[in-house]
Design a protein around this motif. Sequence first.
Motif, PDB file in Angstrom:
ATOM      1  N   ASN A   8       2.420   4.126   2.768  1.00  0.00           N
ATOM      2  CA  ASN A   8       2.922   4.012   4.144  1.00  0.00           C
ATOM      3  C   ASN A   8       4.402   4.361   4.202  1.00  0.00           C
ATOM      4  O   ASN A   8       4.856   5.017   5.147  1.00  0.00           O
ATOM      5  CB  ASN A   8       2.728   2.613   4.704  1.00  0.00           C
ATOM      6  CG  ASN A   8       1.298   2.199   4.896  1.00  0.00           C
ATOM      7  OD1 ASN A   8       0.946   1.060   4.639  1.00  0.00           O
ATOM      8  ND2 ASN A   8       0.434   3.098   5.345  1.00  0.00           N
ATOM      9  N   MET A   9       5.151   3.907   3.198  1.00  0.00           N
ATOM     10  CA  MET A   9       6.594   4.193   3.151  1.00  0.00           C
ATOM     11  C   MET A   9       6.832   5.695   2.992  1.00  0.00           C
ATOM     12  O   MET A   9       7.707   6.264   3.655  1.00  0.00           O
ATOM     13  CB  MET A   9       7.256   3.441   1.985  1.00  0.00           C
ATOM     14  CG  MET A   9       7.246   1.944   2.097  1.00  0.00           C
ATOM     15  SD  MET A   9       8.565   1.276   3.115  1.00  0.00           S
ATOM     16  CE  MET A   9       9.998   1.569   2.110  1.00  0.00           C
ATOM     17  N   ILE A  10       6.057   6.342   2.139  1.00  0.00           N
ATOM     18  CA  ILE A  10       6.198   7.786   1.943  1.00  0.00           C
ATOM     19  C   ILE A  10       5.844   8.522   3.229  1.00  0.00           C
ATOM     20  O   ILE A  10       6.551   9.446   3.642  1.00  0.00           O
ATOM     21  CB  ILE A  10       5.321   8.262   0.760  1.00  0.00           C
ATOM     22  CG1 ILE A  10       5.868   7.697  -0.557  1.00  0.00           C
ATOM     23  CG2 ILE A  10       5.250   9.790   0.712  1.00  0.00           C
ATOM     24  CD1 ILE A  10       4.955   7.876  -1.749  1.00  0.00           C
ATOM     25  N   ASP A  11       4.768   8.105   3.887  1.00  0.00           N
ATOM     26  CA  ASP A  11       4.358   8.744   5.142  1.00  0.00           C
ATOM     27  C   ASP A  11       5.408   8.559   6.231  1.00  0.00           C
ATOM     28  O   ASP A  11       5.651   9.466   7.036  1.00  0.00           O
ATOM     29  CB  ASP A  11       3.023   8.174   5.624  1.00  0.00           C
ATOM     30  CG  ASP A  11       1.864   8.508   4.693  1.00  0.00           C
ATOM     31  OD1 ASP A  11       1.999   9.426   3.851  1.00  0.00           O
ATOM     32  OD2 ASP A  11       0.821   7.830   4.792  1.00  0.00           O
ATOM     33  N   LEU A  39       8.253  -4.302  -0.663  1.00  0.00           N
ATOM     34  CA  LEU A  39       7.328  -4.567   0.441  1.00  0.00           C
ATOM     35  C   LEU A  39       6.819  -6.004   0.405  1.00  0.00           C
ATOM     36  O   LEU A  39       6.686  -6.645   1.449  1.00  0.00           O
ATOM     37  CB  LEU A  39       6.151  -3.588   0.388  1.00  0.00           C
ATOM     38  CG  LEU A  39       6.469  -2.135   0.756  1.00  0.00           C
ATOM     39  CD1 LEU A  39       5.323  -1.222   0.355  1.00  0.00           C
ATOM     40  CD2 LEU A  39       6.784  -2.001   2.239  1.00  0.00           C
ATOM     41  N   ASP A  40       6.545  -6.508  -0.791  1.00  0.00           N
ATOM     42  CA  ASP A  40       6.095  -7.902  -0.926  1.00  0.00           C
ATOM     43  C   ASP A  40       7.171  -8.877  -0.460  1.00  0.00           C
ATOM     44  O   ASP A  40       6.885  -9.844   0.241  1.00  0.00           O
ATOM     45  CB  ASP A  40       5.695  -8.210  -2.372  1.00  0.00           C
ATOM     46  CG  ASP A  40       4.421  -7.496  -2.795  1.00  0.00           C
ATOM     47  OD1 ASP A  40       3.667  -7.018  -1.922  1.00  0.00           O
ATOM     48  OD2 ASP A  40       4.189  -7.412  -4.025  1.00  0.00           O
ATOM     49  N   LYS A  41       8.418  -8.612  -0.848  1.00  0.00           N
ATOM     50  CA  LYS A  41       9.522  -9.480  -0.418  1.00  0.00           C
ATOM     51  C   LYS A  41       9.729  -9.401   1.092  1.00  0.00           C
ATOM     52  O   LYS A  41      10.004 -10.414   1.740  1.00  0.00           O
ATOM     53  CB  LYS A  41      10.804  -9.119  -1.161  1.00  0.00           C
ATOM     54  CG  LYS A  41      10.780  -9.546  -2.608  1.00  0.00           C
ATOM     55  CD  LYS A  41      12.061  -9.192  -3.329  1.00  0.00           C
ATOM     56  CE  LYS A  41      11.989  -9.653  -4.775  1.00  0.00           C
ATOM     57  NZ  LYS A  41      13.209  -9.307  -5.503  1.00  0.00           N
ATOM     58  N   ALA A  42       9.595  -8.219   1.647  1.00  0.00           N
ATOM     59  CA  ALA A  42       9.719  -8.061   3.098  1.00  0.00           C
ATOM     60  C   ALA A  42       8.598  -8.815   3.804  1.00  0.00           C
ATOM     61  O   ALA A  42       8.827  -9.474   4.828  1.00  0.00           O
ATOM     62  CB  ALA A  42       9.686  -6.581   3.474  1.00  0.00           C
ATOM     63  N   ASP A  75      10.772  -1.301   7.411  1.00  0.00           N
ATOM     64  CA  ASP A  75      12.206  -1.244   7.697  1.00  0.00           C
ATOM     65  C   ASP A  75      12.985  -2.224   6.818  1.00  0.00           C
ATOM     66  O   ASP A  75      14.075  -1.902   6.331  1.00  0.00           O
ATOM     67  CB  ASP A  75      12.470  -1.525   9.178  1.00  0.00           C
ATOM     68  CG  ASP A  75      12.047  -0.369  10.077  1.00  0.00           C
ATOM     69  OD1 ASP A  75      11.885   0.763   9.576  1.00  0.00           O
ATOM     70  OD2 ASP A  75      11.868  -0.611  11.288  1.00  0.00           O
ATOM     71  N   ILE A  76      12.428  -3.401   6.609  1.00  0.00           N
ATOM     72  CA  ILE A  76      13.092  -4.392   5.753  1.00  0.00           C
ATOM     73  C   ILE A  76      13.079  -3.917   4.300  1.00  0.00           C
ATOM     74  O   ILE A  76      14.096  -3.980   3.603  1.00  0.00           O
ATOM     75  CB  ILE A  76      12.423  -5.772   5.899  1.00  0.00           C
ATOM     76  CG1 ILE A  76      12.640  -6.315   7.318  1.00  0.00           C
ATOM     77  CG2 ILE A  76      12.942  -6.756   4.858  1.00  0.00           C
ATOM     78  CD1 ILE A  76      11.777  -7.523   7.666  1.00  0.00           C
ATOM     79  N   ALA A  77      11.942  -3.426   3.841  1.00  0.00           N
ATOM     80  CA  ALA A  77      11.825  -2.948   2.453  1.00  0.00           C
ATOM     81  C   ALA A  77      12.744  -1.755   2.202  1.00  0.00           C
ATOM     82  O   ALA A  77      13.372  -1.654   1.138  1.00  0.00           O
ATOM     83  CB  ALA A  77      10.373  -2.584   2.143  1.00  0.00           C
ATOM     84  N   ARG A  78      12.834  -0.864   3.157  1.00  0.00           N
ATOM     85  CA  ARG A  78      13.715   0.306   3.026  1.00  0.00           C
ATOM     86  C   ARG A  78      15.160  -0.129   2.850  1.00  0.00           C
ATOM     87  O   ARG A  78      15.891   0.389   2.006  1.00  0.00           O
ATOM     88  CB  ARG A  78      13.563   1.181   4.269  1.00  0.00           C
ATOM     89  CG  ARG A  78      14.375   2.445   4.264  1.00  0.00           C
ATOM     90  CD  ARG A  78      14.194   3.116   5.614  1.00  0.00           C
ATOM     91  NE  ARG A  78      14.744   4.456   5.693  1.00  0.00           N
ATOM     92  CZ  ARG A  78      14.991   5.071   6.840  1.00  0.00           C
ATOM     93  NH1 ARG A  78      14.728   4.458   7.991  1.00  0.00           N
ATOM     94  NH2 ARG A  78      15.493   6.271   6.855  1.00  0.00           N
ATOM     95  N   ALA A 100      14.846  -5.162  13.037  1.00  0.00           N
ATOM     96  CA  ALA A 100      13.745  -5.912  12.434  1.00  0.00           C
ATOM     97  C   ALA A 100      14.110  -7.391  12.314  1.00  0.00           C
ATOM     98  O   ALA A 100      13.292  -8.267  12.627  1.00  0.00           O
ATOM     99  CB  ALA A 100      13.401  -5.341  11.058  1.00  0.00           C
ATOM    100  N   ASP A 101      15.340  -7.658  11.906  1.00  0.00           N
ATOM    101  CA  ASP A 101      15.790  -9.042  11.781  1.00  0.00           C
ATOM    102  C   ASP A 101      15.800  -9.737  13.147  1.00  0.00           C
ATOM    103  O   ASP A 101      15.388 -10.891  13.269  1.00  0.00           O
ATOM    104  CB  ASP A 101      17.182  -9.078  11.145  1.00  0.00           C
ATOM    105  CG  ASP A 101      17.599 -10.476  10.743  1.00  0.00           C
ATOM    106  OD1 ASP A 101      16.811 -11.162  10.065  1.00  0.00           O
ATOM    107  OD2 ASP A 101      18.709 -10.891  11.129  1.00  0.00           O
ATOM    108  N   ALA A 102      16.234  -9.036  14.175  1.00  0.00           N
ATOM    109  CA  ALA A 102      16.238  -9.597  15.531  1.00  0.00           C
ATOM    110  C   ALA A 102      14.814  -9.887  15.998  1.00  0.00           C
ATOM    111  O   ALA A 102      14.560 -10.912  16.646  1.00  0.00           O
ATOM    112  CB  ALA A 102      16.932  -8.641  16.502  1.00  0.00           C
TER     113      ALA A 102
END
Length: 163
Positions: A8-11, A39-42, A75-78, A100-102
């Motif tokens: 998904n991130m690559i796409d 991604l897991d942490k996000a 967005d968080i993982a990036r 994303a945080d908001a």
Amino acid sequence: MSYATPQNMIDEFGLREMQIIGDPDGTGAVVTSRVQNALDKASEQINFFAGQRCPLPLVVATPSAATFLSQLCMDIARYRLTGSSGITATDEVKERYKEADAKLVQIASGKIVLCDQTASGANGTGNGGLQPDSLTPGTVEFDAGDRVFGAGALSDFMARVIR
């Protein structure tokens, strides 16, 4: 459970960017375990906020909710990958992370609703997302316990302080 995958991130962000932020050794291949860790942490960060309103694990009932959670997660993982790769985050990456945080804050406050906030979890546990605005009025009872300070309890103390 992660709300997005390395593919998904690559796409979403392109192979070139993922090779830059997902390959700290510069081999030219995306280290999927590194991307999956971000991604897991996000996803855990999302669950922390969503768990204040919804039973976990979140049951994603609609495609739009799945897309919303996936985008937040990516967005968080990036942002995490950019910082941990030693690469300065671009304004776009920073802005998407702030958005994303908001949104996470809005989820926790109930402005963005991800679940039926009166239901219990799938296994009958969890807080069921019960918040003051979703509770019905009723009788409140409590036990206040014994009184610690009564009339004159501090009179001796106050007399010494005033002198």
